[in-house]
Write a protein that holds these residues in place. Structure first.
Motif, mmCIF file in Angstrom:
data_model
loop_
_atom_site.group_PDB
_atom_site.id
_atom_site.type_symbol
_atom_site.label_atom_id
_atom_site.label_comp_id
_atom_site.label_asym_id
_atom_site.label_seq_id
_atom_site.Cartn_x
_atom_site.Cartn_y
_atom_site.Cartn_z
ATOM 1 N N PRO A 24 31.484 -14.974 -33.597
ATOM 2 C CA PRO A 24 30.778 -13.629 -33.066
ATOM 3 C C PRO A 24 32.258 -13.331 -32.013
ATOM 4 O O PRO A 24 32.772 -14.139 -31.604
ATOM 5 C CB PRO A 24 29.627 -13.938 -32.389
ATOM 6 C CG PRO A 24 29.727 -15.646 -32.226
ATOM 7 C CD PRO A 24 30.592 -16.008 -33.260
ATOM 8 N N ASN A 25 31.587 -12.047 -31.621
ATOM 9 C CA ASN A 25 32.704 -11.274 -30.540
ATOM 10 C C ASN A 25 34.237 -11.592 -30.613
ATOM 11 O O ASN A 25 34.853 -11.788 -29.645
ATOM 12 C CB ASN A 25 32.262 -11.948 -29.304
ATOM 13 C CG ASN A 25 30.765 -11.325 -28.760
ATOM 14 O OD1 ASN A 25 30.388 -10.359 -29.243
ATOM 15 N ND2 ASN A 25 29.918 -12.249 -28.582
ATOM 16 N N THR B 164 34.300 -8.667 -35.035
ATOM 17 C CA THR B 164 32.633 -8.972 -34.998
ATOM 18 C C THR B 164 31.705 -8.681 -33.783
ATOM 19 O O THR B 164 32.328 -8.700 -32.554
ATOM 20 C CB THR B 164 32.503 -10.563 -35.171
ATOM 21 O OG1 THR B 164 33.392 -11.183 -34.442
ATOM 22 C CG2 THR B 164 32.945 -10.792 -36.788
ATOM 23 N N ASN B 165 30.308 -8.407 -33.860
ATOM 24 C CA ASN B 165 29.667 -8.274 -32.594
ATOM 25 C C ASN B 165 29.066 -9.771 -32.460
ATOM 26 O O ASN B 165 29.223 -10.576 -32.987
ATOM 27 C CB ASN B 165 28.622 -7.335 -33.066
ATOM 28 C CG ASN B 165 27.765 -7.719 -34.300
ATOM 29 O OD1 ASN B 165 27.790 -8.936 -34.629
ATOM 30 N ND2 ASN B 165 27.055 -6.821 -34.979
ATOM 31 N N SER B 166 27.977 -9.622 -31.462
ATOM 32 C CA SER B 166 27.506 -10.788 -31.146
ATOM 33 C C SER B 166 26.788 -11.489 -32.192
ATOM 34 O O SER B 166 26.682 -12.899 -32.043
ATOM 35 C CB SER B 166 26.435 -10.658 -29.929
ATOM 36 O OG SER B 166 25.756 -9.665 -30.135
ATOM 37 N N GLN B 167 26.099 -11.017 -33.238
ATOM 38 C CA GLN B 167 25.452 -11.585 -34.274
ATOM 39 C C GLN B 167 26.385 -12.070 -35.344
ATOM 40 O O GLN B 167 26.094 -12.542 -36.363
ATOM 41 C CB GLN B 167 24.604 -10.636 -35.091
ATOM 42 C CG GLN B 167 23.219 -10.229 -33.998
ATOM 43 C CD GLN B 167 23.295 -9.169 -33.368
ATOM 44 O OE1 GLN B 167 23.805 -8.162 -33.662
ATOM 45 N NE2 GLN B 167 22.984 -9.177 -32.153
ATOM 46 N N GLY B 168 27.785 -11.712 -34.952
ATOM 47 C CA GLY B 168 28.580 -12.288 -36.253
ATOM 48 C C GLY B 168 28.743 -11.344 -37.232
ATOM 49 O O GLY B 168 29.224 -11.887 -38.526
ATOM 50 N N ARG B 169 28.550 -10.299 -37.166
ATOM 51 C CA ARG B 169 28.549 -9.136 -38.161
ATOM 52 C C ARG B 169 29.632 -8.354 -37.677
ATOM 53 O O ARG B 169 30.022 -8.261 -36.560
ATOM 54 C CB ARG B 169 27.183 -8.396 -38.410
ATOM 55 C CG ARG B 169 26.088 -9.291 -39.033
ATOM 56 C CD ARG B 169 25.011 -8.451 -39.457
ATOM 57 N NE ARG B 169 25.211 -7.550 -40.526
ATOM 58 C CZ ARG B 169 25.029 -7.662 -41.840
ATOM 59 N NH1 ARG B 169 24.842 -8.857 -42.124
ATOM 60 N NH2 ARG B 169 25.375 -6.715 -42.289
#
Lengths: 225, 503
Positions: free
Chosen positions: B432-433, B453-458
């Motif tokens: 993530p990130n 990626t964002n904090s949710q790993g998307r």
């Protein structure tokens, strides 16, 4: 000049006998008409991108074109020679068919494998079929791509510019159903939403033989098995 | 901050400069010895946007990344293009995607005609409303004897749509403007929205003629973020497929060039020979364009020793045929007369416009991802860079001819000794990130994918750059002072992607 002739002789004749003689055999990994047995429900060839990780089992049968959208939905392992022949089309275009191609958001794979029909291997012009430069010279359109927002007007205008009577051929999953881009904000769900389609050729992209087979069946040059 | 091809960094670690410092850094480094490889935006919370610039120091094979942030209420900055023409299309893209105004941009026009991704007012009102880009402010040359020719979007061939506007004086082209966007499918947002399985299919359809190049770049981004390395055998098979893709397209291009010079024998031969390479891809992957081969973690198809022997035998025969037919093409005085001195781009112009791929190498820019930013199989087998100096149609054809020979030699070298082992490893969750970068030398040139990626790993942002994005302006530049009848030939010598540009 002698060198050109010499190379020409070495190159020899490369044109496929198809549709005469034995059907060409494609490599074992080629993903043609899928087997429906073992699937949960019917298989829609018009949506399928024929990807290897879909869980489907494919045959190497490349004959998959259909005249009606519903015929692309396979309920059992029937062979798709579903080309109910339209006598009006055969009479009008059976010996000479001029087509205009419109790419409406295609990724250039379908376009490239349509182009291949003009190489000596397939030699499309021997069937009286030709791709022409202007819709006004054409008897019909070959549409590829899901019909993007930005191409919609151009497609409709090109369609209007083709003189009546005219036919439309949708090549590839995108042009048939929107394919990967169905129901997305920038694309439509294929050509059928905007103009009437007379022939559907599934694939992502279809093999050139699938396209050729479909064209020949449409104009009555190829029938039965 | 340094980043390497196939590497990833924590987004928070990337230097965040003020807008003025960001501009100064990008301009000064590119004026020195760096090249603008990528420039793009990514949305943050509450309507803020972060711009990233990736600079490549090709001589030293190093990539570096800098960024700057814009809050929602100050969406403008001093345009970089004024000092750095290579930024021209990137800044137009940023203006369209994020409604950020590059102040003083000399050529600020829409690129793909869609609403911005921030959900605020667009810089061009109604841009997303009309289905056809009807309000494009074409550059116009004025004068009694000047005439305009407009072509497209639907062209006289089986090709993709785009609009070309020629300003001419008699037969001479004073200016050509190329307006694209018709193929826009919104690939980048779709790549963020879907899962991996859908993502890899989309990457294969960014440009169907570069299915291997783009899907390979996509897989390398995922593998980087998941901390996984594809097994050596998979990397070798990817290299085989990428070179087959290059061979098919280069051979096809040489045929098309012969056709446009009016020399039909080689166009028929090359047209058929292009199919030979596609049929090898079909035998390997079940698809003539290699769709279905590359997947995160490896490849879906193996090549057993029998098939590898068969491929080698065929490639040896194709090599002989290619040598013979290309010698025929390059020895015809009528062909050479048509190729030489047409559509010249000087080395300086090519550098300033930021050209990549064979078009850059034909203007003597020594740049090839396979050499400078080598990843996978190219770390172990070096391919010499094919260069030419004249920058004309002849040079672009010659570079392709050399690259065909070198790709064939490469394949004949690696096919008999493919690394052993599995062809796929499982992929775990992605980091993530983080921001991951991958580069691939596609047949048209440098492909770059960037995944953030964002904090949710998307994926919060997925940026795709096809080499055509750099090179379309090169084609326009090459036509200046040329004749209208040179255009088809010149266009083929670039053979750029419409959908790769339009995304």
């Amino acid at each position: 000049m002698l060198k050109i002739l010499l190379t020409r002789i070495k190159q020899g004749c490369r044109t496929l006998a198809f549709p005469k003689g034995q059907l060409p055999v494609l490599p074992a990994r080629y993903r043609g008409r899928p087997l429906v047995a073992g699937q949960r429900g019917p298989v829609d060839l018009g949506v399928s991108t024929f990807t290897p990780d879909s869980g489907m089992v494919h045959t190497t049968d490349f004959c998959m074109a259909a005249r009606r959208r519903a015929d692309l939905v396979l309920a059992d392992n029937e062979k798709l020679l579903a080309l109910e022949v339209n006598q009006a089309i055969v009479k009008m275009f059976g010996r000479s068919l001029k087509l205009r191609q419109v790419s409406a958001g295609g990724c250039n794979a379908c376009e490239a494998d349509i182009n291949v029909l003009n190489t000596p291997v397939f030699d499309l012009s021997r069937f009286g079929i030709q791709f022409v430069a202007s819709p006004r010279h054409a008897d019909g359109l070959v549409v590829t791509g899901p019909v993007t927002h930005n191409m919609r007007t151009a497609l409709l205008k090109t369609y209007e510019a083709v003189p009546d009577p005219k036919i439309v051929i949708a090549v590839g999953a995108c042009a048939i159903s929107g394919g990967l881009f169905a129901d997305t904000p920038q694309s439509g769900n294929g050509a059928g939403a905007y103009i009437p389609v007379d022939l559907y050729i599934p694939g992502c992209p279809p093999h050139p033989l699938t396209i050729l087979d479909g064209l020949l069946r449409l104009i009555g040059r190829l029938r039965g098995e | 901050m340094e980043i390497f091809n196939g590497g990833n960094v924590a987004s928070a670690d990337i230097p965040d400069l003020s807008a003025a410092d960001f501009r100064r850094e990008v301009v000064s480094r590119c004026k020195a010895d760096a090249r603008l490889v990528n420039l793009f935006g990514c949305s943050l919370e509450q309507g803020a946007v972060r711009l990233f610039a990736i600079l490549g120091q090709d001589d030293e094979a190093s990539l570096s990344i800098v960024s700057t942030c814009f809050s929602a209420d100050s969406p403008s900055y001093e345009a970089i293009t004024r000092d750095l023409p290579a930024a021209h299309l990137f800044e137009r893209e940023i203006a369209e995607q994020w409604a950020i105004m590059p102040k003083g941009h000399p050529w600020l026009k829409p690129v793909r005609y869609h609403a911005n991704y921030r959900g605020v007012a667009d810089l061009w009102p109604d841009i997303a409303e009309r289905p056809i880009p009807g309000s494009y402010p074409f550059y116009a040359v004025e004068g009694e004897e000047v005439h305009e020719i407009s072509v497209g979007p639907v062209h006289a061939g089986i090709i993709e749509p785009g609009h070309f506007r020629f300003n001419c004086h008699g037969e001479e082209i004073l200016h050509l403007e190329i307006q694209l966007g018709y193929q826009h499918r919104g690939i980048e947002p779709l790549l963020c929205a879907g899962d991996l399985q859908r993502g890899v299919l989309l990457s294969e359809s960014i440009a169907g003629d570069t299915a291997i190049g783009h899907s390979l770049a996509f897989c390398e981004v995922i593998e980087s973020l998941a901390g996984v390395v594809a097994p050596p055998r998979a990397q070798a098979l990817r290299a085989v497929a990428l070179e087959l893709e290059r061979l098919a397209n280069h051979v096809g291009d040489l045929g098309a060039l012969g056709m446009d010079a009016g020399f039909l024998p080689t166009s028929a031969f090359f047209g058929r020979m292009r199919g030979d390479y596609l049929n090898l891809l079909l035998a390997l992957t079940g698809n003539r364009f290699g769709k279905g081969l590359c997947r995160p973690g490896g490849v879906l198809f193996d090549l057993d020793s029998g098939m590898a022997d068969d491929f080698c035998g065929k490639l040896r025969q194709y090599k002989n045929e290619f040598e013979e037919v290309s010698a025929l093409l390059f020895s015809r005085p009528s062909v050479l007369a048509r190729f030489e001195g047409v559509g010249v781009i000087s080395s300086g112009d090519a550098r300033e416009l930021g050209l990549v791929g064979p078009a850059a190498r034909a203007s003597q820019l020594e740049h090839d991802v396979r050499v400078e930013y080598a990843s996978g199989m190219w770390q172990y087998h070096h391919i010499p860079i094919s260069l030419s100096a004249t920058g004309d149609v002849y040079a672009r054809a010659l570079v392709r001819r050399q690259e065909v020979m070198r790709s064939l030699e490469f394949l004949l070298k690696i096919l008999p000794g493919l690394p052993r082992g599995s062809v796929q490893v499982p992929i775990g969750p992605v980091r993530p990130n983080a921001l991951a970068v991958s580069m691939v030398e596609g047949w048209r040139g440098e492909i770059m994918h960037v995944g953030i990626t964002n904090s949710q790993g998307r994926f919060a942002r997925y940026k795709v750059k096809d080499p055509s994005f750099h090179n379309w302006f090169g084609l326009a530049q090459a036509m200046r002072g040329g004749e209208i009848s040179d255009f088809p030939l010149c266009n083929k010598s670039f053979n750029l992607s419409y959908c790769g540009h339009d995304l």
